[in-house]
Design a protein around this motif. Structure first.
Motif, PDB file in Angstrom:
ATOM      1  N   VAL A 199      44.301  28.684  28.304  1.00 34.15           N
ATOM      2  CA  VAL A 199      45.413  28.722  27.355  1.00 34.15           C
ATOM      3  C   VAL A 199      45.372  30.084  26.666  1.00 34.15           C
ATOM      4  O   VAL A 199      44.425  30.402  25.951  1.00 34.15           O
ATOM      5  CB  VAL A 199      45.309  27.591  26.321  1.00 34.15           C
ATOM      6  N   SER A 200      46.373  30.896  26.912  1.00 36.51           N
ATOM      7  CA  SER A 200      46.389  32.256  26.376  1.00 36.51           C
ATOM      8  C   SER A 200      47.807  32.797  26.363  1.00 36.51           C
ATOM      9  O   SER A 200      48.593  32.523  27.279  1.00 36.51           O
ATOM     10  CB  SER A 200      45.499  33.165  27.233  1.00 36.51           C
ATOM     11  N   SER A 202      45.242  34.139  21.186  1.00 35.76           N
ATOM     12  CA  SER A 202      45.924  35.428  21.067  1.00 35.76           C
ATOM     13  C   SER A 202      45.004  36.608  21.354  1.00 35.76           C
ATOM     14  O   SER A 202      45.335  37.752  21.074  1.00 35.76           O
ATOM     15  CB  SER A 202      46.529  35.569  19.656  1.00 35.76           C
ATOM     16  N   VAL A 203      43.834  36.343  21.888  1.00 33.18           N
ATOM     17  CA  VAL A 203      42.871  37.402  22.187  1.00 33.18           C
ATOM     18  C   VAL A 203      43.449  38.344  23.236  1.00 33.18           C
ATOM     19  O   VAL A 203      44.008  37.913  24.234  1.00 33.18           O
ATOM     20  CB  VAL A 203      41.535  36.814  22.662  1.00 33.18           C
ATOM     21  N   ALA A 236      49.142  22.343  24.814  1.00 37.12           N
ATOM     22  CA  ALA A 236      49.894  22.734  23.622  1.00 37.12           C
ATOM     23  C   ALA A 236      49.072  22.512  22.360  1.00 37.12           C
ATOM     24  O   ALA A 236      49.098  23.334  21.435  1.00 37.12           O
ATOM     25  CB  ALA A 236      51.201  21.942  23.556  1.00 37.12           C
ATOM     26  N   TYR A 237      48.341  21.413  22.330  1.00 35.76           N
ATOM     27  CA  TYR A 237      47.465  21.127  21.184  1.00 35.76           C
ATOM     28  C   TYR A 237      46.426  22.234  21.016  1.00 35.76           C
ATOM     29  O   TYR A 237      46.213  22.745  19.911  1.00 35.76           O
ATOM     30  CB  TYR A 237      46.806  19.770  21.402  1.00 35.76           C
ATOM     31  N   LEU A 238      45.796  22.627  22.105  1.00 29.31           N
ATOM     32  CA  LEU A 238      44.815  23.710  22.044  1.00 29.31           C
ATOM     33  C   LEU A 238      45.476  25.025  21.647  1.00 29.31           C
ATOM     34  O   LEU A 238      44.905  25.819  20.891  1.00 29.31           O
ATOM     35  CB  LEU A 238      44.122  23.863  23.403  1.00 29.31           C
ATOM     36  N   PHE A 239      46.669  25.256  22.147  1.00 28.96           N
ATOM     37  CA  PHE A 239      47.396  26.483  21.833  1.00 28.96           C
ATOM     38  C   PHE A 239      47.594  26.640  20.322  1.00 28.96           C
ATOM     39  O   PHE A 239      47.462  27.735  19.775  1.00 28.96           O
ATOM     40  CB  PHE A 239      48.747  26.459  22.545  1.00 28.96           C
ATOM     41  N   VAL A 271      40.614  30.359  25.516  1.00 32.75           N
ATOM     42  CA  VAL A 271      40.451  28.909  25.437  1.00 32.75           C
ATOM     43  C   VAL A 271      40.536  28.348  26.853  1.00 32.75           C
ATOM     44  O   VAL A 271      41.566  28.490  27.511  1.00 32.75           O
ATOM     45  CB  VAL A 271      41.521  28.256  24.545  1.00 32.75           C
ATOM     46  N   ILE A 272      39.446  27.741  27.311  1.00 34.69           N
ATOM     47  CA  ILE A 272      39.428  27.113  28.632  1.00 34.69           C
ATOM     48  C   ILE A 272      39.631  25.617  28.438  1.00 34.69           C
ATOM     49  O   ILE A 272      38.792  24.941  27.846  1.00 34.69           O
ATOM     50  CB  ILE A 272      38.097  27.390  29.363  1.00 34.69           C
TER      51      ILE A 272
END
Length: 292
Positions: free
Chosen positions: A261-262, A290-291, A280-283, A245-246
């Motif tokens: 976000v990783s 979790s990739v 945090a929202y994207l997380f 997630v960028i």
């Protein structure tokens, strides 16, 4: 001050579960309900207003089921729906008088209250203009005024800044922040900045469930250590985007600075950075964090 308590609340439409097993207690202050479109926010808000009946579970107001309270609960409630209906040929003043009549407010009280609210939302000078001439921001301000006519103890706002320009969004946030001092305000949105500075508590919703609830510090702590900054060649951006997630990127000559976000370090030279509420929202709402 009144307290709302949701106990294992679910709502199913045919074969789709829109809200699933939500249990939470809401009291004084501003609560931000944050989630993507389709997360179940509007369904949850409509149940809080008694418009929809839960398929399972119950919603209490100070210990009483809201569906049994009837008019007593509606007198406590102010509601601005996502799709705010209005009569375009009505002036703002006429429309608010019309809504006041529907709410059976005393005539003298309604007159004074309407004047007060038009002043609060900065529409006194335009009160005799027809609503069809109003901008989106002005209409949302009329919407908040109608929701406040009965001076509600519980204010429910569904995507209140939808379609507003940045200036109107700031104005609206300031109004909402001031309202939260003396009542329970529940605001749903998919725009992080709408609640970042005004929400006392934040709830993150995904696939009909409340995944996390707490104040901003608690939310940020849950994503601590999962936000990174790294610089990669431009040609690697697409492959990084497929894996992670960028949350942001910035071009630098032939390279690109990425904010990722990783749960895992995305590259050898990646550096951990401070978590924002958007991170945090994207997380919690995106699947790629979790990739491996």
């Amino acid at each position: 001050m009144y307290e709302l308590e949701l106990k294992q609340v679910s709502k199913t439409f045919k074969n789709k579960t829109a809200v699933q097993d939500v249990s939470i207690c809401l009291n004084h202050g501003v609560y931000g309900l944050l989630g993507e479109n389709g997360a179940g926010k509007t369904t949850l808000m409509r149940m809080l207003c008694g418009i929809l009946k839960p398929t399972q579970g119950v919603i209490h107001c100070d210990g009483m089921p809201i569906l049994q309270m009837g008019g007593e609960y509606r007198r406590l409630l102010g509601y601005l729906p996502q799709d705010f209906g209005y009569y375009g040929d009505f002036s703002a003043l006429r429309f608010l008088n019309y809504v006041a009549a529907l709410k059976a407010l005393p005539e003298e009280y309604a007159k004074n209250r309407i004047d007060e609210l038009l002043e609060m939302v900065d529409l006194s000078k335009e009160k005799k203009n027809k609503l069809k001439t109003f901008s989106g921001g002005m209409l949302r301000r009329v919407g908040i005024a109608q929701a406040l006519l009965n001076d509600p103890e519980i204010l429910v706002l569904d995507e209140p800044t939808s379609g507003l320009d940045p200036g109107e969004r700031v104005r609206f946030r300031n109004i909402i922040s001031s309202l939260g001092k003396n009542r329970l305000v529940i605001l749903s949105t998919h725009i992080v900045s709408d609640i970042e500075y005004i929400a006392d508590k934040i709830m993150i919703m995904k696939n009909g469930q409340i995944m996390l609830a707490g104040d901003e510090a608690q939310i940020l702590k849950e994503a601590e250590g999962c936000v990174w900054k790294c610089v990669v060649p431009e040609k690697q951006v697409d492959s990084m985007d497929r894996k992670y997630v960028i949350s942001n990127l910035r071009n630098q000559a032939n390279q690109v600075e990425l904010r990722i976000v990783s749960t895992q370090k995305p590259s050898e030279d990646a550096e951990p950075v401070e978590v924002t509420l958007e991170d945090a929202y994207l997380f919690f709402t995106k699947k790629k964090y979790s990739v491996s």
